[in-house]
Design an enzyme around this catalytic site. Structure first.
Site, PDB file in Angstrom:
ATOM      1  N   LYS A  51       0.813  -1.217   0.000  1.00 19.53           N
ATOM      2  CA  LYS A  51       0.000   0.000   0.000  1.00 19.53           C
ATOM      3  C   LYS A  51       0.848   1.269   0.000  1.00 19.53           C
ATOM      4  O   LYS A  51       0.337   2.348  -0.260  1.00 19.53           O
ATOM      5  CB  LYS A  51      -0.967  -0.019   1.179  1.00 19.53           C
TER       6      LYS A  51
HETATM    7  C1  PLP Z   1      -4.581  -4.563   1.744  1.00 17.40           C
HETATM    8  C2  PLP Z   1      -3.852  -5.854   1.748  1.00 17.40           C
HETATM    9  C3  PLP Z   1      -4.262  -6.950   0.949  1.00 17.40           C
HETATM   10  C4  PLP Z   1      -5.504  -6.903   0.092  1.00 17.40           C
HETATM   11  O1  PLP Z   1      -5.335  -6.100  -1.066  1.00 17.40           O
HETATM   12  P1  PLP Z   1      -6.583  -5.663  -1.963  1.00 17.40           P
HETATM   13  O2  PLP Z   1      -5.996  -4.790  -3.009  1.00 17.40           O
HETATM   14  O3  PLP Z   1      -7.519  -4.912  -1.051  1.00 17.40           O
HETATM   15  O4  PLP Z   1      -7.211  -6.897  -2.516  1.00 17.40           O
HETATM   16  C5  PLP Z   1      -3.493  -8.100   0.960  1.00 17.40           C
HETATM   17  N1  PLP Z   1      -2.399  -8.204   1.753  1.00 17.40           N
HETATM   18  C6  PLP Z   1      -1.993  -7.195   2.555  1.00 17.40           C
HETATM   19  C7  PLP Z   1      -0.799  -7.391   3.419  1.00 17.40           C
HETATM   20  C8  PLP Z   1      -2.694  -5.987   2.573  1.00 17.40           C
HETATM   21  O5  PLP Z   1      -2.295  -4.999   3.390  1.00 17.40           O
END
Ligand code: PLP
Length: 428
Positions: free
Chosen positions: A107
């Site tokens: 993210k």
């Molecule tokens: C947010 C997140 C996900 C999920 O990702 P999406 O794009 O919402 O499907 C998977 N793994 C981790 C570690 C995350 O922080």
């Protein structure tokens, strides 16, 4: 480039308006009006391009003239300040490690890109915005770090008391400046409800509230970048590539499919989920039937109603049979996930965390159907962020990376709240 609301195609806005608002006024997600594939020459030459050059080509049509080229190039360079290695794990299987950034989760990419877009839009100091984020752990840290010190943006993070790990809490509460943390006496859904209520509250209109999760196009679209980097690294194998994303809100996989619409040769996508299996059930039974989320060890994927799934359907013009040619989705329990973390470590010495392990499981299942392919699963966070699960399973101590060490010594600063009224008076 204009964006329409998926609830009303005649409501159209600019890139800037879509980023600043997050969601359309009718609560629809924004979607680009057109998608133009990149020329064949781009893919033929991709191994000779830098990450910045690839990212610029991938996103320029979506930004259009909202941000001048040199500014967009600077934003991309600041976003991509770390590595995205495709690490071989076993024969024909690679882990795309997305955890080498400042908060050690993928993210970071979207948060850094979005924050810098907002800073550009606020360059004349006239558009003070407040970013509200409810987090069950990972999103808050990435947003806090990505937006730290960004002019004209105040960030308010709500997290459930006692429900995030110590490391995650430190990532939210130790930065200061324009980042404020609210510790909510409740669970994640209570945080989410306060944020949703805030967006609908007319008495808060003057705060220009926006959201920083993957419903925002400036967080979603840059997630294409590293899917292009996969192809850049694996093209030399000359085999079909299967990509498995551990999926919660389906932002990552939706960005991957967008990259395919731009011409990127990914042959098949797998959305791997934990027992929050709304999409795998949909593909099996044909009816979309979201359920309240269930807590698991891969908690960033504890999502009962994935917000980006509607964008994926739009990418296939809602044609389920076309969609199913490119896409599969499988779900796994916590005990399967734990067994996989152990098995991978025992066989290969690779240390996966729970989200990556779910991605690996879905990948292997799909690869069994396509024997001549190579496969990639996304490792979406560093194992240190899930040390309570990983260390006892593997009976080892993980070394603390420098990014995490830097927050460990600092004091947590936060405000405790319980009710919406308390939240509102904090905002005022
Ligand atoms: C947010 C997140 C996900 C999920 O990702 P999406 O794009 O919402 O499907 C998977 N793994 C981790 C570690 C995350 O922080």
């Amino acid at each position: 480039m204009r964006y329409y609301s998926l609830n009303n195609k005649s409501h159209k806005v600019s890139f800037e308006e879509a980023v600043v608002a997050g969601l359309a006024p009718d609560k629809g997600l924004y979607f680009p009006e057109s998608i133009t594939p990149l020329p064949d020459s781009f893919f033929a030459n991709i191994e000779n391009l830098s990450h910045e050059e690839i990212a610029f080509e991938a996103i320029r049509q979506f930004v259009g003239n909202a941000i001048p080229e040199p500014e967009l190039k600077r934003i991309i360079a600041e976003t991509l300040c770390f590595h995205f290695p495709c690490v071989p794990v076993e024969d024909n299987v690679f882990s795309l490690e997305l955890f080498h950034g400042p908060t050690m989760a993928f993210k970071d990419v979207g948060a850094r890109f979005m924050s810098r877009c907002l800073a550009y839009f606020n360059r004349n100091d006239n558009k003070q915005v407040t970013v509200l984020v409810a987090t069950s752990g990972d999103t808050g840290g990435a947003v806090a770090s990505g937006f730290l010190g960004v002019k004209g943006v105040e960030v308010i993070i709500l997290y459930p008391s006692g429900k995030v790990s110590d490391i995650q809490e430190r990532q939210l509460t130790t930065l200061g400046q324009n980042i404020k943390a609210l510790e909510v006496d409740g669970v994640f859904d209570d945080c989410q409800d306060m944020v949703k209520k805030g967006f609908l509250d007319d008495s808060l209109k003057h705060k220009n509230l926006t959201s920083a999760n993957s419903i925002n196009i400036a967080r979603w679209l840059p997630q294409m970048f590293y899917i292009f980097f996969v192809y850049q690294q694996l093209k030399k194998h000359n085999k079909p590539i299967i990509l498995s994303c551990p999926s919660g809100n389906f932002g990552n996989i939706c960005a991957g499919i967008m990259a395919k619409k731009l011409g990127l040769p990914i042959s098949h996508f797998v959305a791997s989920t934990n027992v929050n299996d709304t999409v795998p059930r949909f593909l099996e039974k044909g009816s979309y039937d979201p359920k309240p989320s269930i807590a698991t060890i891969s908690n960033a994927m504890d999502v009962g109603n994935p917000s980006n799934f509607i964008r994926i359907q739009e990418l296939y013009n809602n044609d389920l049979s076309e969609f199913e040619k490119d896409f599969s989705s499988y779900s796994y329990t916590d005990s399967e996930t734990e067994a996989t973390i152990k098995d991978l470590y025992n066989r290969t010495k690779y240390i996966a965390e729970p989200h990556g392990a779910v991605g690996y499981l879905g990948l292997k299942k799909e690869m069994a159907k396509h024997p001549n392919s190579i496969g990639v699963f996304l490792e979406t966070a560093h194992p240190i962020k899930f040390l309570d699960t990983v260390e006892p399973l593997l009976d080892l101590k993980l070394p603390i990376p420098t990014q995490i060490e830097s927050v460990l010594g600092k004091d947590k600063v936060k405000t405790k709240i319980k009710t919406y009224e308390e939240f509102k008076s904090f905002l005022r």
